[in-house]
Enzyme design. Structure first.
Site, PDB file in Angstrom:
ATOM      1  N   LYS A 136       0.826  -1.214   0.000  1.00 37.60           N
ATOM      2  CA  LYS A 136       0.000   0.000   0.000  1.00 37.60           C
ATOM      3  C   LYS A 136       0.860   1.264   0.000  1.00 37.60           C
ATOM      4  O   LYS A 136       0.661   2.152  -0.810  1.00 37.60           O
ATOM      5  CB  LYS A 136      -0.826  -0.036   1.286  1.00 37.60           C
ATOM      6  CG  LYS A 136      -2.163   0.551   1.217  1.00 37.60           C
ATOM      7  CD  LYS A 136      -3.034   0.161   2.431  1.00 37.60           C
ATOM      8  CE  LYS A 136      -2.331  -0.409   3.620  1.00 37.60           C
ATOM      9  NZ  LYS A 136      -2.191   0.485   4.751  1.00 37.60           N
ATOM     10  N   ARG A 153     -10.134   3.142   7.800  1.00 35.78           N
ATOM     11  CA  ARG A 153      -9.782   1.774   8.164  1.00 35.78           C
ATOM     12  C   ARG A 153     -10.983   1.081   8.806  1.00 35.78           C
ATOM     13  O   ARG A 153     -10.912  -0.100   9.101  1.00 35.78           O
ATOM     14  CB  ARG A 153      -8.672   1.848   9.195  1.00 35.78           C
ATOM     15  CG  ARG A 153      -7.387   1.153   8.808  1.00 35.78           C
ATOM     16  CD  ARG A 153      -6.443   1.429   9.944  1.00 35.78           C
ATOM     17  NE  ARG A 153      -5.249   0.696   9.948  1.00 35.78           N
ATOM     18  CZ  ARG A 153      -4.097   1.101   9.424  1.00 35.78           C
ATOM     19  NH1 ARG A 153      -4.032   2.208   8.733  1.00 35.78           N
ATOM     20  NH2 ARG A 153      -3.017   0.390   9.572  1.00 35.78           N
ATOM     21  N   ARG A 175      10.553  -6.427   6.045  1.00 34.92           N
ATOM     22  CA  ARG A 175      10.394  -4.991   5.803  1.00 34.92           C
ATOM     23  C   ARG A 175      11.305  -4.143   6.688  1.00 34.92           C
ATOM     24  O   ARG A 175      11.436  -4.379   7.883  1.00 34.92           O
ATOM     25  CB  ARG A 175       8.929  -4.605   6.044  1.00 34.92           C
ATOM     26  CG  ARG A 175       8.687  -3.105   6.018  1.00 34.92           C
ATOM     27  CD  ARG A 175       7.271  -2.788   5.731  1.00 34.92           C
ATOM     28  NE  ARG A 175       6.455  -2.777   6.936  1.00 34.92           N
ATOM     29  CZ  ARG A 175       5.161  -2.452   6.931  1.00 34.92           C
ATOM     30  NH1 ARG A 175       4.560  -2.138   5.803  1.00 34.92           N
ATOM     31  NH2 ARG A 175       4.468  -2.450   8.052  1.00 34.92           N
ATOM     32  N   ARG A 186      10.403  -1.329  11.747  1.00 37.81           N
ATOM     33  CA  ARG A 186       9.395  -0.556  12.473  1.00 37.81           C
ATOM     34  C   ARG A 186       9.098  -1.184  13.823  1.00 37.81           C
ATOM     35  O   ARG A 186       9.067  -2.407  13.930  1.00 37.81           O
ATOM     36  CB  ARG A 186       8.112  -0.508  11.636  1.00 37.81           C
ATOM     37  CG  ARG A 186       7.925   0.809  10.950  1.00 37.81           C
ATOM     38  CD  ARG A 186       6.824   0.771   9.967  1.00 37.81           C
ATOM     39  NE  ARG A 186       5.540   0.332  10.537  1.00 37.81           N
ATOM     40  CZ  ARG A 186       4.396   0.383   9.878  1.00 37.81           C
ATOM     41  NH1 ARG A 186       4.370   0.864   8.651  1.00 37.81           N
ATOM     42  NH2 ARG A 186       3.280  -0.032  10.418  1.00 37.81           N
ATOM     43  N   ARG A 223      -2.599  -6.538  13.970  1.00 34.34           N
ATOM     44  CA  ARG A 223      -3.016  -5.627  12.895  1.00 34.34           C
ATOM     45  C   ARG A 223      -3.762  -6.381  11.796  1.00 34.34           C
ATOM     46  O   ARG A 223      -4.738  -5.894  11.247  1.00 34.34           O
ATOM     47  CB  ARG A 223      -1.807  -4.876  12.332  1.00 34.34           C
ATOM     48  CG  ARG A 223      -1.564  -3.581  13.093  1.00 34.34           C
ATOM     49  CD  ARG A 223      -0.113  -3.202  13.206  1.00 34.34           C
ATOM     50  NE  ARG A 223       0.541  -2.978  11.960  1.00 34.34           N
ATOM     51  CZ  ARG A 223       1.794  -3.378  11.692  1.00 34.34           C
ATOM     52  NH1 ARG A 223       2.481  -4.048  12.584  1.00 34.34           N
ATOM     53  NH2 ARG A 223       2.348  -3.092  10.541  1.00 34.34           N
TER      54      ARG A 223
END
Ligand code: ADP
Length: 224
Positions: free
Chosen positions: A17, A93, A130, A162, A173
């Site tokens: 995204k 969301r 990531r 992160r 999540r």
């Protein structure tokens, strides 16, 4: 002249995204509004919102709809956004956020709500790899790191994992995505704004597919 766009980008964590939203904002020459990046900037800046947001974000929970919409509304009212549009990434969301957003921005004003589809097994593998620039938010991965020693190619910031990319926060999540965000996809479908695009493949190929699909959808709506 390149036309502007008003686009909402949906997709599971790790669906690409953020990467696609940045590329789309360059393509259409509109601001990229990413709620996660805005919140991380508040955390770094030590603002009141940042203090409230930090522990919620680290545990993978969602901030209140009111907090998010207030922050996004302010951005949507700024001159650059009003002139050419936006790529909105990370909001709405929940269906409630979409309805609140529709009070600020008429649903008909949107060109499309894009859903980037990637299987959960693939997003889990991507999220473990990531890495992200702690300053400008550019995404990297272990497989495609920055050129020099985990220093961002764009802004020379430090590239890190992160804090909410822990196994537990990722699981939370994804659970919340299924519960809160997937019903939103139906809501956009009912409003005839949904554009689904397969998100597996190279980022360039996915981008090409997205632009074609958005333009096709826009063309279809224009000829109604
Ligand atoms: P991801 O898509 O990987 O979860 P984001 O960078 O979009 O990451 O968001 C990071 C965190 O910021 C979320 O887990 C959540 O705590 C908070 N957040 C961002 N956008 C919203 C939103 N629209 N509503 C509620 N919380 C949000």
């Amino acid at each position: 002249m390149v036309p502007g766009v008003k686009l909402v980008v949906l997709g599971k964590q790790g669906a690409g995204k953020g990467t696609q939203a940045v590329a789309l904002s360059h393509h259409y020459v509109v601001p990229h509004i990413a709620t996660g990046d805005m919140l991380r900037a508040h955390v770094r800046g030590g603002t009141e919102l940042g203090h409230k947001a930090k522990s919620i974000m680290d545990s993978g929970e969602l901030l209140s709809d009111e907090m998010i919409i207030e922050m996004v509304a302010e951005r949507l009212w700024s001159a650059d956004v009003r002139a050419r549009g936006f790529v909105l990434d990370g909001c709405p969301r929940t269906v409630h956020q979409a309805k609140m957003l529709a009070e600020i921005l008429d649903v008909d004003e949107l060109d499309a709500a894009l859903d980037i589809e990637v299987p959960t097994s693939e997003v889990l593998a991507r999220l473990a790899q990531r890495r992200v620039c702690s300053d400008c938010g550019t995404n990297y991965s272990i497989a495609s790191p920055p050129r020099i020693n985990w220093t961002c190619d764009i802004c020379f910031g430090e590239v890190v994992q992160r804090e909410d990319d822990t196994e537990e926060a990722i699981r939370r999540r994804l659970e919340l995505y299924e519960r809160e965000t997937e019903p939103l996809i139906e809501w956009y479908r009912e409003n005839e704004l949904l554009v689904k695009v397969e998100g597996v493949g190279s980022p360039d190929n996915v981008l090409r597919r997205i632009i074609e699909s958005v333009e096709e959808h826009r063309g279809g709506r224009a000829s109604l």
